[in-house]
Design a protein around this motif. Structure first.
Motif, PDB file in Angstrom:
ATOM      1  N   GLY A  64      -1.806  -2.893  11.002  1.00  0.00           N
ATOM      2  CA  GLY A  64      -2.440  -4.202  10.780  1.00  0.00           C
ATOM      3  C   GLY A  64      -1.432  -5.333  10.801  1.00  0.00           C
ATOM      4  O   GLY A  64      -0.908  -5.730   9.765  1.00  0.00           O
ATOM      5  N   GLU A  94      -2.318  -3.582  15.932  1.00  0.00           N
ATOM      6  CA  GLU A  94      -3.366  -4.568  15.653  1.00  0.00           C
ATOM      7  C   GLU A  94      -4.531  -4.408  16.631  1.00  0.00           C
ATOM      8  O   GLU A  94      -4.335  -4.448  17.837  1.00  0.00           O
ATOM      9  N   ASP A 169      -1.489  -1.517   5.770  1.00  0.00           N
ATOM     10  CA  ASP A 169      -2.058  -2.814   5.396  1.00  0.00           C
ATOM     11  C   ASP A 169      -3.332  -3.153   6.160  1.00  0.00           C
ATOM     12  O   ASP A 169      -3.522  -4.274   6.602  1.00  0.00           O
TER      13      ASP A 169
HETATM   14  C1  LIG Z   1      -4.858  -7.287   5.687  1.00  0.00           C
HETATM   15  S1  LIG Z   1      -4.748  -7.644   7.379  1.00  0.00           S
HETATM   16  C2  LIG Z   1      -3.015  -7.419   7.732  1.00  0.00           C
HETATM   17  C3  LIG Z   1      -2.145  -8.539   7.266  1.00  0.00           C
HETATM   18  C4  LIG Z   1      -0.778  -8.482   7.919  1.00  0.00           C
HETATM   19  N1  LIG Z   1      -0.078  -7.242   7.659  1.00  0.00           N
HETATM   20  C5  LIG Z   1       0.100  -9.670   7.603  1.00  0.00           C
HETATM   21  O1  LIG Z   1       1.226  -9.473   7.157  1.00  0.00           O
HETATM   22  O2  LIG Z   1      -0.325 -10.784   7.862  1.00  0.00           O
HETATM   23  C6  LIG Z   1      -5.394  -6.151   8.127  1.00  0.00           C
HETATM   24  C7  LIG Z   1      -5.273  -6.123   9.650  1.00  0.00           C
HETATM   25  O3  LIG Z   1      -5.710  -4.843  10.124  1.00  0.00           O
HETATM   26  C8  LIG Z   1      -6.336  -5.045  11.386  1.00  0.00           C
HETATM   27  N2  LIG Z   1      -7.206  -3.892  11.677  1.00  0.00           N
HETATM   28  C9  LIG Z   1      -8.408  -3.601  11.133  1.00  0.00           C
HETATM   29  N3  LIG Z   1      -8.899  -2.458  11.638  1.00  0.00           N
HETATM   30  C10 LIG Z   1      -7.990  -1.988  12.535  1.00  0.00           C
HETATM   31  C11 LIG Z   1      -7.918  -0.832  13.373  1.00  0.00           C
HETATM   32  N4  LIG Z   1      -8.901   0.094  13.391  1.00  0.00           N
HETATM   33  N5  LIG Z   1      -6.821  -0.678  14.141  1.00  0.00           N
HETATM   34  C12 LIG Z   1      -5.808  -1.594  14.121  1.00  0.00           C
HETATM   35  N6  LIG Z   1      -5.845  -2.707  13.354  1.00  0.00           N
HETATM   36  C13 LIG Z   1      -6.908  -2.918  12.569  1.00  0.00           C
HETATM   37  C14 LIG Z   1      -7.112  -6.327  11.144  1.00  0.00           C
HETATM   38  O4  LIG Z   1      -7.496  -6.947  12.365  1.00  0.00           O
HETATM   39  C15 LIG Z   1      -6.122  -7.161  10.343  1.00  0.00           C
HETATM   40  O5  LIG Z   1      -5.342  -7.969  11.175  1.00  0.00           O
END
Ligand SMILES: C[S@@+](CC[C@H](N)C(=O)[O-])C[C@H]1O[C@@H](n2cnc3c(N)ncnc32)[C@H](O)[C@@H]1O
Length: 324
Positions: A64, A94, A169
């Protein structure tokens, strides 16, 4: 494992400026103390900065990428640490790439803070939605950011890397179970180096069990920034043997790969290994790459691939070096 399609993030900003995903109905991070959370949960939870000291390369894997705040906080900690003398690789996955305009707005929280310059540098090379993902190098190659775009399970399975530390995350397991499913932890288990650690703010049972299945011993931690609890985990069994390029990565800290022949095959190998972090030395009897008969039909296209801007040195006949 089902493959989930890539789709751009849909972000709404709360009146106080907190960015939230309208797909997952969850905030990316708290408006205040987002950076403290990165330190408390992910850096401290992985024993950083201590664990990267003395390492020629240290690889962090994040699930993420979101707004890149964890990356920025990690890069800053690396830059601030005089004992971080090697190279930091930050590889993040991502599925919903954030649009540049939204990233600009969200990363405005870095303005006037020590992260400001790094946030601007990241925004200047912001990862656009592309199935190939991006690799960007900062701080004279000392910090390499690679964003693998796509679903976490598929990206983990397809990419040959071995992580020293993992930042878990995704949005919460309740809102986003796909991110924390057993197949994802199984794929993670194949991508960890001996001694790997992992950290997350979620203490959900599925996360604890998933980490244990992936070979980690798991411990709860208390009192982390805005999160009440968190998990830290340490790999306790040997990483499984995998029959792919990840094995090559075991030796990547020490030696470059030497590739004989700067034709089509040599160029493709150098490009793939270089993207995966293995430094290459490509040797050829000709004065330039792509001079052989087989290469002629694709010479101009492959030359671009073989001699990326990062290649340096032409010690004739041909000796191209790609950075690791
Ligand atoms: C809490 S946010 C991450 C925040 C980030 N680590 C930062 O420092 O800004 C969670 C992220 O996981 C991504 N995400 C959700 N489901 C996912 C998947 N199945 N595969 C990859 N990424 C995913 C979301 O799009 C989002 O950008």
């Amino acid at each position: 494992m089902k493959r989930l399609p890539l789709s751009p993030a849909s972000i709404v900003f709360d009146p106080d400026g907190t960015p939230s995903s309208s797909v997952y109905a969850a905030p990316y991070h708290p408006r205040s103390r987002a950076v403290q959370q990165a330190h408390a949960v992910f850096l401290q939870g992985n024993g950083l900065p201590q664990r990267w000291r003395g390492r020629k390369r240290f690889v962090i894997l994040e699930t993420g990428f979101g707004l890149g705040l964890n990356f920025l906080a990690t890069w800053q900690a690396w830059a601030d640490d005089p004992q971080a003398t090697g190279q930091l690789w930050f590889i993040s996955i991502e599925r919903h790439p954030v649009l540049l305009a939204d990233a600009r707005r969200a990363l405005a929280i870095c303005d006037g803070t020590p992260l400001q310059d790094k946030a601007q540098a990241l925004l200047a090379q912001w990862p656009a939605a592309s199935p190939d993902g991006i690799q960007v190098r900062f701080a004279h190659d000392r910090v390499v950011l690679q964003v693998l775009q796509g679903d976490v399970g598929a990206a983990l399975r397809d990419w040959p890397l071995q992580a020293d530390a993992v930042y878990l995350d995704g949005f919460s397991p309740r809102l986003n179970p796909d991110m924390w499913s057993p197949p994802v932890f199984k794929a993670l288990a194949r991508r960890v180096a001996p001694g790997c650690t992992a950290a997350t703010w979620s203490t959900a049972r599925v996360v604890r069990e998933g980490l244990v299945q992936a070979g980690f011993a798991v411990e709860r931690r208390a009192g982390l920034a805005d999160k009440r609890r968190g998990l830290q985990a340490q790999l306790v069994r040997s990483p499984p043997r995998v029959r792919d390029a990840a094995r090559i990565m075991n030796g990547w800290n020490e030696q470059p790969a030497v590739i004989i022949g700067a034709g089509l095959a040599g160029a493709a190998c150098a490009q793939a290994l270089s993207a995966a972090g293995v430094a290459c030395l490509v040797l050829d009897q000709a004065a330039e790459p792509a001079q052989g008969a087989f290469s002629r039909c694709v010479a101009s296209r492959r030359r671009r691939a073989c001699a990326p801007a990062a290649c340096s040195g032409l010690d004739g006949p041909t000796a191209l070096r790609t950075p690791g």
